[in-house]
Design a protein around this motif. Structure first.
Motif, short mmCIF file in Angstrom:
data_model
loop_
_atom_site.label_atom_id
_atom_site.label_comp_id
_atom_site.label_asym_id
_atom_site.label_seq_id
_atom_site.Cartn_x
_atom_site.Cartn_y
_atom_site.Cartn_z
N GLN A 127 2.51 -18.67 -15.81
CA GLN A 127 1.07 -18.88 -15.80
C GLN A 127 0.65 -19.68 -17.03
O GLN A 127 1.25 -19.57 -18.10
CB GLN A 127 0.34 -17.53 -15.78
CG GLN A 127 0.68 -16.66 -14.58
CD GLN A 127 0.15 -17.21 -13.28
OE1 GLN A 127 -0.88 -17.88 -13.27
NE2 GLN A 127 0.84 -16.92 -12.19
N SER A 128 -0.41 -20.47 -16.89
CA SER A 128 -0.81 -21.37 -17.97
C SER A 128 -1.38 -20.62 -19.16
O SER A 128 -2.00 -19.57 -19.03
CB SER A 128 -1.84 -22.38 -17.45
OG SER A 128 -3.00 -21.72 -17.01
N VAL A 129 -1.17 -21.19 -20.34
CA VAL A 129 -1.70 -20.63 -21.57
C VAL A 129 -3.22 -20.56 -21.48
O VAL A 129 -3.88 -21.53 -21.13
CB VAL A 129 -1.28 -21.48 -22.79
CG1 VAL A 129 -1.89 -20.92 -24.07
CG2 VAL A 129 0.24 -21.57 -22.89
N GLY A 130 -3.77 -19.40 -21.78
CA GLY A 130 -5.21 -19.21 -21.75
C GLY A 130 -5.75 -18.66 -20.45
O GLY A 130 -6.91 -18.25 -20.39
N SER A 131 -4.94 -18.63 -19.39
CA SER A 131 -5.43 -18.20 -18.08
C SER A 131 -5.70 -16.70 -18.00
O SER A 131 -6.38 -16.24 -17.10
CB SER A 131 -4.44 -18.61 -16.98
OG SER A 131 -3.19 -17.95 -17.13
N PHE A 132 -5.16 -15.94 -18.95
CA PHE A 132 -5.37 -14.49 -18.98
C PHE A 132 -6.35 -14.09 -20.08
O PHE A 132 -6.44 -12.93 -20.45
CB PHE A 132 -4.02 -13.79 -19.17
CG PHE A 132 -4.05 -12.29 -18.99
CD1 PHE A 132 -4.44 -11.72 -17.78
CD2 PHE A 132 -3.70 -11.46 -20.03
CE1 PHE A 132 -4.47 -10.34 -17.63
CE2 PHE A 132 -3.71 -10.07 -19.89
CZ PHE A 132 -4.11 -9.51 -18.67
N SER A 133 -7.10 -15.04 -20.58
CA SER A 133 -7.94 -14.80 -21.76
C SER A 133 -8.94 -13.67 -21.56
O SER A 133 -9.10 -12.81 -22.44
CB SER A 133 -8.67 -16.08 -22.16
OG SER A 133 -9.44 -16.58 -21.07
N ASN A 134 -9.62 -13.63 -20.42
CA ASN A 134 -10.61 -12.58 -20.20
C ASN A 134 -9.96 -11.21 -20.09
O ASN A 134 -10.52 -10.20 -20.53
CB ASN A 134 -11.43 -12.88 -18.95
CG ASN A 134 -12.50 -11.83 -18.70
OD1 ASN A 134 -12.32 -10.95 -17.87
ND2 ASN A 134 -13.61 -11.93 -19.43
N GLY A 135 -8.75 -11.15 -19.54
CA GLY A 135 -8.02 -9.89 -19.47
C GLY A 135 -7.73 -9.33 -20.84
O GLY A 135 -7.76 -8.10 -21.04
N TYR A 136 -7.44 -10.20 -21.79
CA TYR A 136 -7.22 -9.76 -23.16
C TYR A 136 -8.51 -9.35 -23.85
O TYR A 136 -8.58 -8.32 -24.51
CB TYR A 136 -6.57 -10.87 -23.98
CG TYR A 136 -5.10 -11.04 -23.75
CD1 TYR A 136 -4.23 -9.95 -23.83
CD2 TYR A 136 -4.56 -12.29 -23.48
CE1 TYR A 136 -2.87 -10.10 -23.63
CE2 TYR A 136 -3.20 -12.45 -23.29
CZ TYR A 136 -2.35 -11.36 -23.37
OH TYR A 136 -1.01 -11.51 -23.16
N LEU A 137 -9.53 -10.17 -23.70
CA LEU A 137 -10.72 -10.00 -24.52
C LEU A 137 -11.64 -8.87 -24.06
O LEU A 137 -12.18 -8.14 -24.88
CB LEU A 137 -11.51 -11.32 -24.55
CG LEU A 137 -10.80 -12.49 -25.26
CD1 LEU A 137 -11.49 -13.80 -24.92
CD2 LEU A 137 -10.79 -12.25 -26.76
N SER A 138 -11.80 -8.72 -22.76
CA SER A 138 -12.77 -7.75 -22.25
C SER A 138 -12.12 -6.42 -21.91
O SER A 138 -10.90 -6.29 -21.89
CB SER A 138 -13.46 -8.32 -21.00
OG SER A 138 -12.60 -8.22 -19.87
#
Length: 260
Positions: A42-53
């Motif tokens: 999976q592309s870098v940054g595509s899981f960002s919301n999963g980490y942050l929220s």
């Protein structure tokens, strides 16, 4: 194919009062906030919301993989822990654990080597309401290094990163240089910044601060996500234990995407 996000030192002369960090972006990635991505495919940054929220994932399990005989200083783990707890909404906590693997006997690593090691040894994955992250401290150099650019670390998947532990050590061995643990802390936090979607890499910008000439990086030279910091005062600041931090724009981006 998506290319990894890189952090590198360019023309690092330890005997001189000059330190050159090059935070290099090699491609444009999809602005996809999928909360199901869990692998290096999976592309870098595509899981960002999963980490942050905290909407889906209420806690985070981080695995710090290292080769036998090449464990980073414990302060690197502490630096990462502070960074994650500062910016992530994880009410059930952040767990960070070391994992030792056999020495791989490699002087250099290709991207395919790194993915193979992750496939063989990674033991954390997203599950239920627990997110995961994987960071490998490699006891060797990256095979894409050149005479003018030495890669210290990169984010190469939505939850996957590497820091080249040997490379950092080799370049922080001189008199007057910053400590290995300090530089590894900077590199690690920069790569976590990328998998959190910075800059404009899955986490949309509140204000335009992307350095278009250098890909997915911040245009503020004092920010952790700036592509390059190069002057004599920077090495002095590192020796004085003052390290780059996320600027107000990067912090606003993280908060808008569910972070603190």
């Amino acid at each position: 194919m998506q290319k990894p996000k890189l952090i590198s030192i360019t023309n690092y002369f330890l005997a001189l009062s000059l330190l050159s960090f090059s935070f290099m972006a090699c491609s444009d990635d999809d602005d996809n906030n999928s909360t199901t991505a869990s692998s290096s495919t999976q592309s870098v940054g595509s899981f960002s919301n999963g980490y942050l929220s905290d909407q889906t994932y209420r806690s985070l399990n981080v695995e710090l993989l290292y080769e036998d005989g090449a464990k980073p200083d414990e302060s690197v783990r502490d630096t990462i822990s502070r960074f994650l707890n500062q910016y992530l909404n994880k009410p059930q906590g952040v767990s960070i654990n070391w994992k030792k693997i056999p020495n791989q006997g490699k002087n250099v690593y290709s991207l395919s080597d790194l993915k193979k090691i992750e496939s063989d040894f990674r033991s954390v994955q997203n599950s239920g309401n627990v997110a995961s992250a994987y960071l490998f401290f490699a006891n060797g150099d990256y095979d894409q290094n050149t005479q003018n650019s030495t890669v210290l670390g990169m984010a190469y998947g939505s939850t996957s990163m590497v820091v080249f532990h040997k490379t950092v050590g080799d370049n922080t061995a001189g008199v007057g240089s910053p400590s290995t643990s300090m530089v590894e802390g900077i590199v690690s936090r920069h790569e976590f910044g990328h998998i959190f979607g910075l800059v404009n890499l899955g986490t949309r910008m509140v204000n335009n601060h992307q350095d278009q000439a250098h890909g997915k990086h911040c245009d503020n030279q004092d920010c952790l996500m700036y592509w390059e910091t190069e002057n004599g005062s920077f090495i002095s600041n590192l020796i004085g234990n003052s390290v780059p931090t996320l600027d107000a724009n990067c912090q606003a981006d993280l908060k808008a995407n569910g972070g603190k």
